[in-house]
Design a protein around this motif. Structure first.
Motif, mmCIF file in Angstrom:
data_model
loop_
_atom_site.group_PDB
_atom_site.id
_atom_site.type_symbol
_atom_site.label_atom_id
_atom_site.label_comp_id
_atom_site.label_asym_id
_atom_site.label_seq_id
_atom_site.Cartn_x
_atom_site.Cartn_y
_atom_site.Cartn_z
ATOM 1 N N ALA A 1 38.874 89.490 49.419
ATOM 2 C CA ALA A 1 37.766 90.320 49.473
ATOM 3 C C ALA A 1 38.112 91.303 50.206
ATOM 4 C CB ALA A 1 36.527 89.529 49.891
ATOM 5 N N ASP B 1 37.129 90.774 43.688
ATOM 6 C CA ASP B 1 36.518 90.069 43.518
ATOM 7 C C ASP B 1 36.787 88.414 43.620
ATOM 8 O OD1 ASP B 1 34.518 88.281 42.113
ATOM 9 O OD2 ASP B 1 33.668 89.969 41.260
ATOM 10 N N SER B 2 36.580 87.960 44.524
ATOM 11 C CA SER B 2 37.013 86.401 44.658
ATOM 12 C C SER B 2 36.884 85.296 43.820
ATOM 13 C CB SER B 2 36.786 85.836 46.155
ATOM 14 O OG SER B 2 37.161 86.737 47.152
ATOM 15 N N LYS C 1 36.076 86.235 40.445
ATOM 16 C CA LYS C 1 36.939 86.388 39.494
ATOM 17 C C LYS C 1 38.471 86.095 39.586
ATOM 18 C CE LYS C 1 34.068 90.349 37.844
ATOM 19 N NZ LYS C 1 34.069 91.921 37.427
ATOM 20 N N ALA D 1 40.097 91.347 38.320
ATOM 21 C CA ALA D 1 39.546 90.965 39.540
ATOM 22 C C ALA D 1 39.713 91.773 40.408
ATOM 23 C CB ALA D 1 40.495 89.851 39.894
ATOM 24 N N VAL E 1 38.478 95.008 42.088
ATOM 25 C CA VAL E 1 37.337 95.795 41.991
ATOM 26 C C VAL E 1 37.298 97.018 43.077
ATOM 27 C CG1 VAL E 1 36.009 94.059 41.021
ATOM 28 C CG2 VAL E 1 36.032 94.373 43.430
#
Length: 380
Positions: free
Chosen positions: A51, A56-57, A59, A376, A378
């Protein structure tokens, strides 16, 4: 604003800084990893939080689960020099080495770049300089660059036939050298495993070392790839079209070397120029998706492993990308069964996925690992 949009803005801003970058001393002390304080791995990778690294952990975990379902053995994600996520399945662990198949080709290419930097060869050399059996034959005009670019014109019928025959040969290098010349170099692009195996003869003659020993001395040991080695055939020749045994974390080191333009701590392991030539542009003008034994995401005609492409085919082929949803400067070392080493300079990431190889079972493509960057990730 999406990450891809922000990336475009960042790229535009970066372009204005190129002139300032030109003033950096030629020893490369201000490459991205060093100037930004991003670390190089020592005995182990420094760990980071996904993160905090911009992922996005949830995703990221979802994509990992999909790759697990694809029979993956491991997945590793590096950003800004830190290992931010890794998974191991099917009884494997961080030290579990396995065959990476044709991802080996990118290592063989890199050894050629190192040998050129040491003035032991030039890729513009005729390969017959190192393979005397080709002197005075239709193969006399084949250059080392042609072998690296897969447009050598050496004998090729189809991917399966080519791979099985050279793999089955007791003396793979002698078999590869003995094959005929189908067409002059530069006329046809074909994913030619047999032609690439002749790099064993080229590197061995040029450096005076077996390529497996040269790799250990010049690449694997300097990067701390302690669980990796290039293997040999029954007669002691290094297998250069496949054969590297490695782990997810070791392969990530190799990718990180290229992400850092050939620098490793204070050492220029591979020339910065070579990294750009091998991965930054197509090596020939038939398939835009291929550099010096690296797969590229450049826009243009795209040849595949299964089918050769002539100049005439190329002129009529649609312009596309290997992974249309991914950035054009992303590139990969790829191997049978979905062995994937992915490098994305724009997002400063390296992704590695390894798993069992099969000619019949489905396996992940670069489009799957590219989602780690395109979906993933972001935050820049």
């Amino acid at each position: 604003m999406s990450f891809s949009a922000r990336r475009g803005v960042a790229s535009a801003l970066a372009a204005t800084m190129i002139a300032a970058g030109a003033a950096v001393a030629s020893n490369g002390s201000a490459v991205a990893g060093q100037a930004g304080g991003d670390p190089y791995p020592g005995a182990e990778w420094e760990r980071g939080d996904p993160a905090a690294a911009g992922f996005d952990s949830a995703k990221l975990a979802k994509i990992a689960e999909e790759l697990k379902a694809d029979k993956s053995n491991c997945l590793a994600v590096v950003r800004h020099g830190r290992l931010v996520a890794d998974w191991y399945w099917n009884g494997t662990g961080p030290d579990s080495a396995r065959e990476v198949w044709s991802a080996t080709k990118s290592v063989s290419s890199t050894l050629t770049g190192i040998a050129q930097a040491e003035h032991k060869l030039s890729i513009e050399d005729k390969a017959s300089r190192y393979i005397p059996a080709w002197t005075g034959t239709p193969s006399a005009d084949v250059t080392v660059k042609d072998l690296l670019s897969n447009d050598s014109g050496r004998h090729w019928t189809n991917f399966i036939d080519d791979a099985v025959k050279v793999f089955s040969a007791r003396d793979r290098t002698a078999f590869a050298v003995s094959q005929p010349q189908d067409v002059p170099p530069g006329q046809v692009w074909a994913y030619n495993n047999t032609a690439i195996q002749t790099l064993d003869a080229v590197l061995g003659k040029a450096t005076g070392d077996k390529p497996a020993d040269y790799a250990k001395k010049k690449l694997l040991d300097p990067l701390g790839m302690k669980h990796s080695n290039m293997t040999q055939d029954q007669t002691g020749n290094t297998t250069t079209f496949m054969g590297l045994q490695s782990t997810c974390q070791d392969m990530a080191r190799f990718g990180y070397l290229f992400l850092r333009k050939g620098h490793w701590n204070d050492t220029q392991v591979v020339p910065e120029q070579w990294v750009g030539d091998a991965t930054g542009k197509p090596s020939q003008d038939i398939s835009a998706a291929y550099g010096y034994l690296w797969w590229l995401n450049r826009l243009g005609p795209v040849a595949t492993v299964q089918h050769s492409m002539t100049r005439e085919d190329s002129a009529k082929a649609p312009h596309t990308q290997l992974v249309p949803s991914a950035p054009q400067d992303m590139y990969w070392a790829l191997g049978l069964g979905g062995q994937i080493l992915q490098v994305d300079p724009g997002s400063d990431t390296v992704v590695v996925r390894l798993g069992p190889a099969s000619l019949t079972s489905p396996f992940p493509t670069p489009a799957k690992t590219a989602r780690i960057v395109t979906e993933a990730l972001v935050r820049p």
